[in-house]
Design a protein around this motif. Structure first.
Motif, PDB file in Angstrom:
ATOM      1  N   LEU A  20       1.313  -1.195  -0.239  1.00 14.00           N
ATOM      2  CA  LEU A  20      -0.249  -0.260  -0.662  1.00 14.00           C
ATOM      3  C   LEU A  20       1.194   0.992  -0.452  1.00 14.00           C
ATOM      4  CD1 LEU A  20      -3.034   1.235   0.188  1.00 14.00           C
ATOM      5  CD2 LEU A  20      -2.353   1.292   2.469  1.00 14.00           C
ATOM      6  N   LEU A  21       2.266   1.317   0.789  1.00 11.71           N
ATOM      7  CA  LEU A  21       3.172   2.550   0.951  1.00 11.71           C
ATOM      8  C   LEU A  21       4.066   2.802   0.342  1.00 11.71           C
ATOM      9  CD1 LEU A  21       0.920   2.977   4.596  1.00 11.71           C
ATOM     10  CD2 LEU A  21       0.132   3.832   2.351  1.00 11.71           C
ATOM     11  N   GLY A  22       4.845   1.111   0.034  1.00  6.53           N
ATOM     12  CA  GLY A  22       5.925   1.148  -0.915  1.00  6.53           C
ATOM     13  C   GLY A  22       7.224   1.307   0.085  1.00  6.53           C
ATOM     14  N   GLU A  23       6.759   1.155   1.862  1.00  8.24           N
ATOM     15  CA  GLU A  23       7.532   0.822   2.557  1.00  8.24           C
ATOM     16  C   GLU A  23       6.487   0.157   3.733  1.00  8.24           C
ATOM     17  OE1 GLU A  23       9.828   4.322   4.996  1.00  8.24           O
ATOM     18  OE2 GLU A  23       7.606   5.657   2.885  1.00  8.24           O
ATOM     19  N   GLU A  24       7.601  -0.519   4.512  1.00  6.90           N
ATOM     20  CA  GLU A  24       6.886  -0.822   5.800  1.00  6.90           C
ATOM     21  C   GLU A  24       7.625  -0.411   7.171  1.00  6.90           C
ATOM     22  OE1 GLU A  24       6.409  -3.394   8.911  1.00  6.90           O
ATOM     23  OE2 GLU A  24       8.270  -4.911   7.555  1.00  6.90           O
ATOM     24  N   ASN A  25       7.305  -0.331   8.509  1.00  5.98           N
ATOM     25  CA  ASN A  25       8.027   0.017   9.966  1.00  5.98           C
ATOM     26  C   ASN A  25       6.424  -0.339  11.135  1.00  5.98           C
ATOM     27  OD1 ASN A  25       7.205   2.603  10.451  1.00  5.98           O
ATOM     28  ND2 ASN A  25       9.017   3.344   9.258  1.00  5.98           N
ATOM     29  N   GLY A  59     -10.462  12.595  18.149  1.00  5.94           N
ATOM     30  CA  GLY A  59     -10.856  11.339  16.958  1.00  5.94           C
ATOM     31  C   GLY A  59     -10.851  11.443  15.904  1.00  5.94           C
ATOM     32  N   LYS A  60     -12.470  12.491  15.636  1.00  8.81           N
ATOM     33  CA  LYS A  60     -12.765  12.453  14.058  1.00  8.81           C
ATOM     34  C   LYS A  60     -11.673  12.890  13.129  1.00  8.81           C
ATOM     35  CE  LYS A  60     -15.801  14.598  11.276  1.00  8.81           C
ATOM     36  NZ  LYS A  60     -17.478  15.388  11.019  1.00  8.81           N
ATOM     37  N   GLU A  61     -10.984  14.650  14.245  1.00 12.74           N
ATOM     38  CA  GLU A  61     -10.114  14.641  13.553  1.00 12.74           C
ATOM     39  C   GLU A  61      -8.766  14.586  12.626  1.00 12.74           C
ATOM     40  OE1 GLU A  61     -10.562  17.975  11.819  1.00 12.74           O
ATOM     41  OE2 GLU A  61     -12.192  17.747  11.754  1.00 12.74           O
ATOM     42  N   GLY A  62      -8.395  13.425  14.078  1.00 10.17           N
ATOM     43  CA  GLY A  62      -7.452  12.390  13.699  1.00 10.17           C
ATOM     44  C   GLY A  62      -7.280  11.814  13.062  1.00 10.17           C
ATOM     45  N   ILE A  63      -8.139  10.837  12.618  1.00  7.98           N
ATOM     46  CA  ILE A  63      -8.998   9.518  12.333  1.00  7.98           C
ATOM     47  C   ILE A  63      -8.662  10.462  10.351  1.00  7.98           C
ATOM     48  CG2 ILE A  63     -10.912   9.260  11.627  1.00  7.98           C
ATOM     49  CD1 ILE A  63      -8.987   7.006  11.857  1.00  7.98           C
ATOM     50  N   LYS A  64      -9.013  12.048   9.720  1.00  5.69           N
ATOM     51  CA  LYS A  64      -8.717  12.876   8.980  1.00  5.69           C
ATOM     52  C   LYS A  64      -7.558  12.832   8.836  1.00  5.69           C
ATOM     53  CE  LYS A  64     -11.747  15.975   8.386  1.00  5.69           C
ATOM     54  NZ  LYS A  64     -13.648  17.254   8.318  1.00  5.69           N
ATOM     55  N   GLU A  65      -7.055  13.251   9.271  1.00  3.80           N
ATOM     56  CA  GLU A  65      -5.968  13.430   9.190  1.00  3.80           C
ATOM     57  C   GLU A  65      -4.982  11.883   8.536  1.00  3.80           C
ATOM     58  OE1 GLU A  65      -3.892  14.964  12.778  1.00  3.80           O
ATOM     59  OE2 GLU A  65      -5.079  17.152  12.680  1.00  3.80           O
ATOM     60  N   GLN A  72      -1.991  10.202   0.845  1.00  2.00           N
ATOM     61  CA  GLN A  72      -0.594  10.494   0.198  1.00  2.00           C
ATOM     62  C   GLN A  72       0.238   9.867   0.575  1.00  2.00           C
ATOM     63  OE1 GLN A  72      -0.222  14.108   3.171  1.00  2.00           O
ATOM     64  NE2 GLN A  72      -0.925  15.304   1.860  1.00  2.00           N
ATOM     65  N   LEU A  73       0.793   8.987   1.289  1.00  2.00           N
ATOM     66  CA  LEU A  73       1.760   7.709   0.996  1.00  2.00           C
ATOM     67  C   LEU A  73       1.435   7.025   0.512  1.00  2.00           C
ATOM     68  CD1 LEU A  73       2.734   7.188   4.172  1.00  2.00           C
ATOM     69  CD2 LEU A  73       4.014   8.360   2.947  1.00  2.00           C
ATOM     70  N   ASN A  74       0.261   6.075   0.258  1.00  3.92           N
ATOM     71  CA  ASN A  74       0.405   5.525  -1.388  1.00  3.92           C
ATOM     72  C   ASN A  74       0.016   5.785  -2.478  1.00  3.92           C
ATOM     73  OD1 ASN A  74      -2.535   4.861  -3.479  1.00  3.92           O
ATOM     74  ND2 ASN A  74      -1.487   2.790  -2.221  1.00  3.92           N
ATOM     75  N   GLN A  75      -0.410   7.383  -2.921  1.00  4.62           N
ATOM     76  CA  GLN A  75       0.064   7.700  -4.388  1.00  4.62           C
ATOM     77  C   GLN A  75       1.524   8.463  -3.886  1.00  4.62           C
ATOM     78  OE1 GLN A  75      -1.872  11.740  -3.837  1.00  4.62           O
ATOM     79  NE2 GLN A  75      -4.199  10.841  -4.265  1.00  4.62           N
ATOM     80  N   LYS A  76       2.052   8.570  -3.830  1.00 10.87           N
ATOM     81  CA  LYS A  76       3.645   9.011  -3.384  1.00 10.87           C
ATOM     82  C   LYS A  76       4.393   7.124  -3.992  1.00 10.87           C
ATOM     83  CE  LYS A  76       8.141   9.326  -0.566  1.00 10.87           C
ATOM     84  NZ  LYS A  76       8.492  10.315   0.060  1.00 10.87           N
ATOM     85  N   ALA A  77       3.954   6.412  -3.358  1.00  7.31           N
ATOM     86  CA  ALA A  77       4.501   4.995  -3.142  1.00  7.31           C
ATOM     87  C   ALA A  77       4.222   4.637  -4.720  1.00  7.31           C
ATOM     88  CB  ALA A  77       3.747   3.703  -2.847  1.00  7.31           C
ATOM     89  N   ARG A  78       2.979   4.733  -5.853  1.00 14.64           N
ATOM     90  CA  ARG A  78       2.188   4.478  -6.662  1.00 14.64           C
ATOM     91  C   ARG A  78       3.337   5.202  -7.834  1.00 14.64           C
ATOM     92  NH1 ARG A  78      -4.231   4.976  -6.707  1.00 14.64           N
ATOM     93  NH2 ARG A  78      -3.566   3.515  -8.830  1.00 14.64           N
TER      94      ARG A  78
END
Length: 81
Positions: A20-25, A59-65, A72-78
């Motif tokens: 999904l993200l091109g890397e993992e940790n 929490g809603k704001e946190g989950i939105k972020e 963004q990480l997925n788009q970068k990885a793709r």
């Protein structure tokens, strides 16, 4: 849940995060886990997600972020593949 199943699911999460993200940790796996859980709940039980959003506006704001960060990480990885 037994130890073997837990290890297998962790392996699945690790590979999913990498794909999904091109890397993992560990940090990324935890973010993907939270994102996947919330996404599934919001699709399978929208009233529960709505209630949670109302109950925990921070929490809603946190989950939105988190959702934005995962996207963004997925788009970068793709883009790198």
């Amino acid at each position: 849940m037994n130890q073997k199943l837990n290890e297998q699911l962790e392996g699945l999460l690790t590979k999913y995060t990498e794909l999904l993200l091109g890397e993992e940790n560990e940090e990324l796996r935890e973010k993907v886990k939270a994102w996947a859980l919330f996404t599934h709940i919001s699709k399978s039980m929208p009233p529960l997600a709505k209630h949670w959003n109302e109950q925990y506006p921070d929490g809603k704001e946190g989950i939105k972020e988190l959702i934005t960060e995962i996207q963004q990480l997925n788009q970068k990885a793709r883009g790198n593949n």
